[in-house]
Write an enzyme that holds these catalytic residues in place. Sequence first.
Site, PDB file in Angstrom:
ATOM      1  N   THR A 201       0.836  -1.194   0.000  1.00 51.20           N
ATOM      2  CA  THR A 201       0.000   0.000   0.000  1.00 51.20           C
ATOM      3  C   THR A 201       0.876   1.252   0.000  1.00 51.20           C
ATOM      4  O   THR A 201       2.065   1.200   0.334  1.00 51.20           O
ATOM      5  CB  THR A 201      -0.961   0.008   1.200  1.00 51.20           C
ATOM      6  OG1 THR A 201      -0.203  -0.127   2.410  1.00 51.20           O
ATOM      7  CG2 THR A 201      -1.953  -1.130   1.101  1.00 51.20           C
ATOM      8  N   GLY A 202       0.278   2.379  -0.377  1.00 53.45           N
ATOM      9  CA  GLY A 202       1.017   3.603  -0.662  1.00 53.45           C
ATOM     10  C   GLY A 202       1.921   4.149   0.428  1.00 53.45           C
ATOM     11  O   GLY A 202       3.148   4.166   0.294  1.00 53.45           O
ATOM     12  N   VAL A 203       1.327   4.656   1.509  1.00 59.55           N
ATOM     13  CA  VAL A 203       2.111   5.276   2.576  1.00 59.55           C
ATOM     14  C   VAL A 203       3.076   4.262   3.192  1.00 59.55           C
ATOM     15  O   VAL A 203       4.214   4.589   3.530  1.00 59.55           O
ATOM     16  CB  VAL A 203       1.189   5.869   3.665  1.00 59.55           C
ATOM     17  CG1 VAL A 203       1.995   6.405   4.839  1.00 59.55           C
ATOM     18  CG2 VAL A 203       0.323   6.980   3.077  1.00 59.55           C
ATOM     19  N   CYS A 204       2.633   3.024   3.313  1.00 60.17           N
ATOM     20  CA  CYS A 204       3.472   1.971   3.905  1.00 60.17           C
ATOM     21  C   CYS A 204       4.735   1.749   3.077  1.00 60.17           C
ATOM     22  O   CYS A 204       5.831   1.596   3.625  1.00 60.17           O
ATOM     23  CB  CYS A 204       2.682   0.666   4.001  1.00 60.17           C
ATOM     24  SG  CYS A 204       1.124   0.819   4.920  1.00 60.17           S
ATOM     25  N   SER A 205       4.578   1.705   1.762  1.00 59.58           N
ATOM     26  CA  SER A 205       5.703   1.434   0.869  1.00 59.58           C
ATOM     27  C   SER A 205       6.592   2.646   0.642  1.00 59.58           C
ATOM     28  O   SER A 205       7.820   2.520   0.552  1.00 59.58           O
ATOM     29  CB  SER A 205       5.192   0.948  -0.488  1.00 59.58           C
ATOM     30  OG  SER A 205       4.464  -0.254  -0.365  1.00 59.58           O
TER      31      SER A 205
END
Length: 201
Positions: A86-90
Site C-alpha cells: 500500500t502507498g504510505v506503507c511502501s
Amino acid sequence: MAMSILKLRNSPALRSAASIARIGVSSRAFSKLSEGTDITSAAPGVSLQKARSWDEGVSSKFSTTPLSDIFKGKKVVIFGLPGAYTGVCSQQHVPSYKSHMDKFKAKGIDSVICVSVNDPYTLNGWAEKIGAKDAIEFYGDFDGKFHKSLGLDKDLSAALLGPRSERWSAYVEDGKVKAVNVEEAPSDFKVTGAEVILGQI
C-alpha cells in the site's frame, strides 16, 4: 477525462473510504497498548509468522514465532501498518526505518520489526521488492489476533482492505512498552516514523 475524475472523487465508495481513513482517537479508546504494558501478557498465546517464501514455510513446517521469542530480554522497535504494497506503507513508513538503521544500532536496539495483517508470503515478496528485508524483520499477523489483542485492529473494508491495523510504533524493552505512538488515521504519517521513535529511546 476531467468529468471521470470528478465522478470518482464524488463516488460514495471513495467518500466512504475517506471517512474510514479519517476516524480518529475514538476508535482506539479501548487500546491495551500503552506505556508500561507487557506486550506478551496483553496478547497471550499469540504468535507471529516471520516473512518467508512458500518453500521456506514448508521446510519449517509452517512454524510460528511466540511473542516471548521476539521480545524477551531484548530492546525492540516495532511498527505496524495497514498492509503490504500500500502507498504510505511502501513510500514512507518502511523507508523511514530502513534509512535510520545505523542510528537504531547505535542506541543498542536488537531488532526493528514491521508487523502487518498479511500472510508471511505476501510480506516476504513486499520486503524483497522494497529492498528492506535485510534491515528490518517482517512478521505477518495473518489472522489479526495480535492487533486485536492490543486494541489496534481497524476495519478498512470501505477502502477494500478488510480487517487490518492502525498505523503505530512502539519501543519495547524486555516485553515492556516504553513508548507508543498511534496515528489518528491509518492514512496519516505524522508520529509513527523512525525519527519520532528514535527520540523516545
